[in-house]
Structures are given as structure tokens and as C-alpha cells.
Design an enzyme around this catalytic site. Structure first.
Site, PDB file in Angstrom:
ATOM      1  N   SER A 129       0.708  -1.152   0.072  1.00  0.00           N
ATOM      2  CA  SER A 129      -0.009   0.129  -0.021  1.00  0.00           C
ATOM      3  C   SER A 129       0.917   1.244  -0.027  1.00  0.00           C
ATOM      4  O   SER A 129       1.804   1.254   0.583  1.00  0.00           O
ATOM      5  CB  SER A 129      -1.046  -0.103   1.237  1.00  0.00           C
ATOM      6  OG  SER A 129      -1.514   1.361   1.375  1.00  0.00           O
TER       7      SER A 129
ATOM      8  N   TYR B 293      -1.732  -0.684  10.327  1.00  0.00           N
ATOM      9  CA  TYR B 293      -1.946  -0.983   9.063  1.00  0.00           C
ATOM     10  C   TYR B 293      -0.616  -0.516   8.117  1.00  0.00           C
ATOM     11  O   TYR B 293       0.092  -1.332   7.400  1.00  0.00           O
ATOM     12  CB  TYR B 293      -3.191  -0.414   8.293  1.00  0.00           C
ATOM     13  CG  TYR B 293      -3.413  -0.781   6.796  1.00  0.00           C
ATOM     14  CD1 TYR B 293      -3.964  -1.815   6.464  1.00  0.00           C
ATOM     15  CD2 TYR B 293      -2.865   0.237   6.034  1.00  0.00           C
ATOM     16  CE1 TYR B 293      -4.023  -2.010   4.930  1.00  0.00           C
ATOM     17  CE2 TYR B 293      -3.135   0.000   4.616  1.00  0.00           C
ATOM     18  CZ  TYR B 293      -3.761  -0.957   4.291  1.00  0.00           C
ATOM     19  OH  TYR B 293      -3.917  -1.346   2.774  1.00  0.00           O
TER      20      TYR B 293
HETATM   21  P1  NAP Z   1     -11.401  -5.657   0.407  1.00  0.00           P
HETATM   22  O1  NAP Z   1     -12.431  -5.169  -0.574  1.00  0.00           O
HETATM   23  O2  NAP Z   1     -11.889  -5.305   1.819  1.00  0.00           O
HETATM   24  O3  NAP Z   1     -11.285  -7.189   0.059  1.00  0.00           O
HETATM   25  C1  NAP Z   1     -10.765  -7.980   1.059  1.00  0.00           C
HETATM   26  C2  NAP Z   1     -10.573  -9.386   0.771  1.00  0.00           C
HETATM   27  O4  NAP Z   1      -9.715 -10.034   1.772  1.00  0.00           O
HETATM   28  C3  NAP Z   1     -11.751  -9.953   0.456  1.00  0.00           C
HETATM   29  O5  NAP Z   1     -11.912 -10.982  -0.285  1.00  0.00           O
HETATM   30  C4  NAP Z   1     -11.720 -10.941   2.010  1.00  0.00           C
HETATM   31  O6  NAP Z   1     -12.464 -11.975   2.102  1.00  0.00           O
HETATM   32  C5  NAP Z   1     -10.318 -11.151   2.027  1.00  0.00           C
HETATM   33  N1  NAP Z   1      -9.807 -11.322   3.504  1.00  0.00           N
HETATM   34  C6  NAP Z   1      -9.761 -10.824   4.560  1.00  0.00           C
HETATM   35  N2  NAP Z   1      -9.267 -11.315   5.649  1.00  0.00           N
HETATM   36  C7  NAP Z   1      -8.752 -12.468   5.195  1.00  0.00           C
HETATM   37  C8  NAP Z   1      -8.098 -13.731   5.709  1.00  0.00           C
HETATM   38  N3  NAP Z   1      -7.695 -13.473   6.966  1.00  0.00           N
HETATM   39  N4  NAP Z   1      -7.921 -14.603   5.087  1.00  0.00           N
HETATM   40  C9  NAP Z   1      -8.185 -14.696   3.577  1.00  0.00           C
HETATM   41  N5  NAP Z   1      -8.627 -13.682   2.976  1.00  0.00           N
HETATM   42  C10 NAP Z   1      -9.091 -12.589   3.978  1.00  0.00           C
HETATM   43  O7  NAP Z   1     -10.091  -5.200   0.191  1.00  0.00           O
HETATM   44  P2  NAP Z   1      -9.132  -4.433  -1.246  1.00  0.00           P
HETATM   45  O8  NAP Z   1      -9.494  -2.982  -0.815  1.00  0.00           O
HETATM   46  O9  NAP Z   1      -9.773  -5.151  -2.332  1.00  0.00           O
HETATM   47  O10 NAP Z   1      -7.881  -4.720  -0.634  1.00  0.00           O
HETATM   48  C11 NAP Z   1      -6.908  -5.764  -1.234  1.00  0.00           C
HETATM   49  C12 NAP Z   1      -5.514  -5.483  -0.784  1.00  0.00           C
HETATM   50  O11 NAP Z   1      -5.140  -4.187  -1.553  1.00  0.00           O
HETATM   51  C13 NAP Z   1      -5.437  -5.404   0.819  1.00  0.00           C
HETATM   52  O12 NAP Z   1      -4.131  -6.103   1.036  1.00  0.00           O
HETATM   53  C14 NAP Z   1      -5.325  -3.859   1.056  1.00  0.00           C
HETATM   54  O13 NAP Z   1      -4.709  -3.695   2.294  1.00  0.00           O
HETATM   55  C15 NAP Z   1      -4.739  -3.537  -0.185  1.00  0.00           C
HETATM   56  N6  NAP Z   1      -4.900  -2.009  -0.497  1.00  0.00           N
HETATM   57  C16 NAP Z   1      -5.982  -1.660  -0.866  1.00  0.00           C
HETATM   58  C17 NAP Z   1      -6.261  -0.093  -0.935  1.00  0.00           C
HETATM   59  C18 NAP Z   1      -7.633   0.475  -1.140  1.00  0.00           C
HETATM   60  O14 NAP Z   1      -7.589   1.734  -1.462  1.00  0.00           O
HETATM   61  N7  NAP Z   1      -8.480  -0.183  -1.482  1.00  0.00           N
HETATM   62  C19 NAP Z   1      -5.150   0.579  -0.873  1.00  0.00           C
HETATM   63  C20 NAP Z   1      -4.028   0.160  -0.864  1.00  0.00           C
HETATM   64  C21 NAP Z   1      -3.698  -1.155  -0.314  1.00  0.00           C
HETATM   65  P3  NAP Z   1     -13.947 -12.202   2.525  1.00  0.00           P
HETATM   66  O15 NAP Z   1     -14.915 -11.531   1.202  1.00  0.00           O
HETATM   67  O16 NAP Z   1     -14.177 -13.732   2.693  1.00  0.00           O
HETATM   68  O17 NAP Z   1     -14.046 -11.466   3.634  1.00  0.00           O
END
Ligand code: NAP
Length: 248
Positions: free
Chosen positions: A143, A157
Site C-alpha cells: 500500500s 496497517y
Molecule cells: P476488500 O475489498 O476489503 O477485500 C478484502 C479481501 O480479503 C476479501 O476477499 C476478504 O475475503 C479477504 N480477506 C480478509 N481477511 C482475510 C483472511 N484472514 N484470509 C483470507 N482472506 C481474507 O479489500 P481491497 O481493497 O480489495 O484490498 C485488497 C488488498 O489491497 C489489501 O491487502 C489492502 O491492504 C490493499 N490495498 C487496498 C487499497 C484500497 O484503497 N482499496 C489501498 C492500498 C492497498 P471475504 O470476502 O471472505 O471477507
């Protein structure tokens, strides 16, 4: 060319968009989720509709037995693995560090660091040519927070993502000779569910307006970078931390 990949946290957000794009390339995808089976099933349908193959695999990345089982299930469905997208990650509601409880700290680091390291270790064991693997690629989802520190929001985080950057740098050096490239993407403000789970559903839209491109990003825009790093098009790239963050 990567053919068989496992994406952790592929039921929603960036993981799902990456699965869909991999499907459009005809790849086979292990779609990991932890609780939301219905969303994972939707991802599987979307990958298949795009032209790929997919299997949903439940597992908590912070539990070693689950991690081993999710790699096994993907291999059993499609054959030897060529790539991992280490994407599952969580945030918790915005608070200054002084207000953050120990249980929350432990959970953030369990999922975002310990879980990611376990998945990377499992991929190292299975992809390394010296261990009988095909070689391949690992893409860690870090991130922009690792550079920014996320003060008064979630320094826990942000620190967990700093560990992912460091993992990427070290593991790229370990695994280059094994035919495995290791890179990270560092998304900025991307429109997914994660902001609601941090108590700020409109965070990406509000803060995204202040970036150089004047908007939040989409999960698909991050997926493009991830799939490029998985593919042979990035064959001379390893140990890179690729910002997908509109200059933030
Ligand atoms: P999201 O929409 O909240 O989706 C999270 C995903 O992770 C879901 O598929 C969830 O599964 C799964 N998950 C959560 N805890 C888990 C665990 N203990 N074991 C296995 N799977 C788990 O998140 P996102 O925004 O797509 O983020 C994905 C990645 O990008 C993360 O690492 C996040 O830190 C990073 N990121 C995101 C952003 C942003 O702005 N969105 C920015 C920087 C970095 P369920 O559906 O089963 O709950």
C-alpha cells in the site's frame, strides 16, 4: 506465461478484479476467501465468463493449515502453480495509536504480515525450480500507506505494509536464482469495500479528489499492474515496488 495462480482475498475488491483479468487471459485461478462464500462464487463465475477457469478455496491466511490447504486445492484443481497474488489484507477503524487495543494490533499483523509471509513461504516452496517447481511470479499487495505512515488513521496497517515491502525486496533476491520473480504493487486510494471496514466508506472518493489525477482508482486499474507483474511481459522486473496511486 503464468497459467495457474492463487489469489488470496479474491472474493472482493482488488483480488476479484485481478481474478477476472487473469480469466480473460485464459489462466486458471484459485479464488481464496475467508468468510464470504457467495462473493467468492461470483468471482468464480466472472472468471469463467471472462474465459478462464476458477475454483473457490476457503481459508484464513493467518492459519498455517488453511494456507497449505488452499495451495493444495488450487494444485489439485489445475496442476502445479505458476504464481501467487498475496492480496488478502484488512484495516480497522481510524484511531491514533494511543487508542488502539492490543487485540486489534495482533489481528492486523496476523493477517497482513504473518499471513502474507506464510503464503509467500508456501509459494517459495512450490514455485522454486530447485524444489521441483516451474518458477513463476509472486505479487505482493502492499500500500502507499507504507510510505505515508497513515497518521491518526491506522499506523498499524501502514507498518504491516512496510513489512510487505521489505519481504518483497528480500524474497526477490532469494528466489531470483530459483526462477521466481517477486514484486509488489502499492495501491493508493482505490474504490473497494476496505474503506467501509475502516469506518469511512467515502474515503477513497474524498481523498482521491486530492491526488494528481483528481479521483479514486478502480480495482481494475490495480489489477492491470498485478497481472503485468505476473506475466512474462515483466520478465526483467523483480524486487520492484510499483506505486499505483495517482502520484499520492
Ligand atoms: P476488500 O475489498 O476489503 O477485500 C478484502 C479481501 O480479503 C476479501 O476477499 C476478504 O475475503 C479477504 N480477506 C480478509 N481477511 C482475510 C483472511 N484472514 N484470509 C483470507 N482472506 C481474507 O479489500 P481491497 O481493497 O480489495 O484490498 C485488497 C488488498 O489491497 C489489501 O491487502 C489492502 O491492504 C490493499 N490495498 C487496498 C487499497 C484500497 O484503497 N482499496 C489501498 C492500498 C492497498 P471475504 O470476502 O471472505 O471477507
Amino acid at each position: 506465461m503464468t497459467h495457474v495462480i492463487l489469489i488470496t482475498g479474491a472474493s472482493r475488491g482488488i483480488g476479484r478484479a485481478t481474478a477476472r483479468l487473469a480469466g480473460a487471459r485464459g489462466w486458471a485461478v484459485g479464488v481464496n476467501f475467508v468468510g464470504n462464500a457467495e462473493a467468492a462464487a461470483t468471482t468464480v463465475s466472472e472468471v469463467e465468463a471472462a474465459g478462464g477457469r476458477a475454483v473457490a478455496v476457503r481459508g484464513d491466511v493467518s492459519i498455517e493449515a488453511d494456507v497449505v490447504a488452499m495451495f493444495d486445492a488450487t494444485r489439485d484443481a489445475f496442476g502445479a502453480l505458476d504464481g501467487l497474488v498475496n492480496n488478502a489484507g484488512i484495516v480497522a477503524p481510524s484511531l491514533p495509536l494511543a487508542e488502539i487495543g492490543a487485540e486489534r494490533l495482533k489481528r492486523i499483523f496476523d493477517v497482513n504480515v504473518y499471513g502474507a509471509y506464510l503464503c509467500a513461504r508456501e509459494a517459495a516452496r512450490r514455485l522454486s525450480k530447485g524444489r521441483g517447481g516451474n518458477g513463476g511470479a509472486i505479487v505482493n499487495v502492499s500500500s502507499a500507506a507504507s510510505r505515508l505512515g497513515s497518521p491518526l488513521e491506522y499506523v498499524d496497517y501502514a507498518g504491516s505494509k512496510g513489512a510487505i515491502d521489505t519481504l518483497t525486496i528480500g524474497l526477490a533476491k532469494e528466489l531470483g536464482p530459483q526462477g521466481v520473480r517477486v514484486n509488489a504493487v502499492r495501491p493508493g486510494l482505490i474504490d473497494t469495500d476496505i474503506h467501509a471496514s475502516g469506518g469511512q466508506p467515502d474515503r477513497a472518493a474524498v481523498l482521491g479528489a486530492g491526488t494528481a489525477l483528481g479521483r479514486a482508482g478502480t480495482a481494475e486499474e490495480v489489477a492491470e499492474a498485478i497481472v503485468w507483474l505476473l506475466s512474462d511481459a515483466s520478465s526483467y522486473v523483480t524486487g520492484a515496488l510499483l506505486d499505483v496511486s495517482a502520484g499520492r
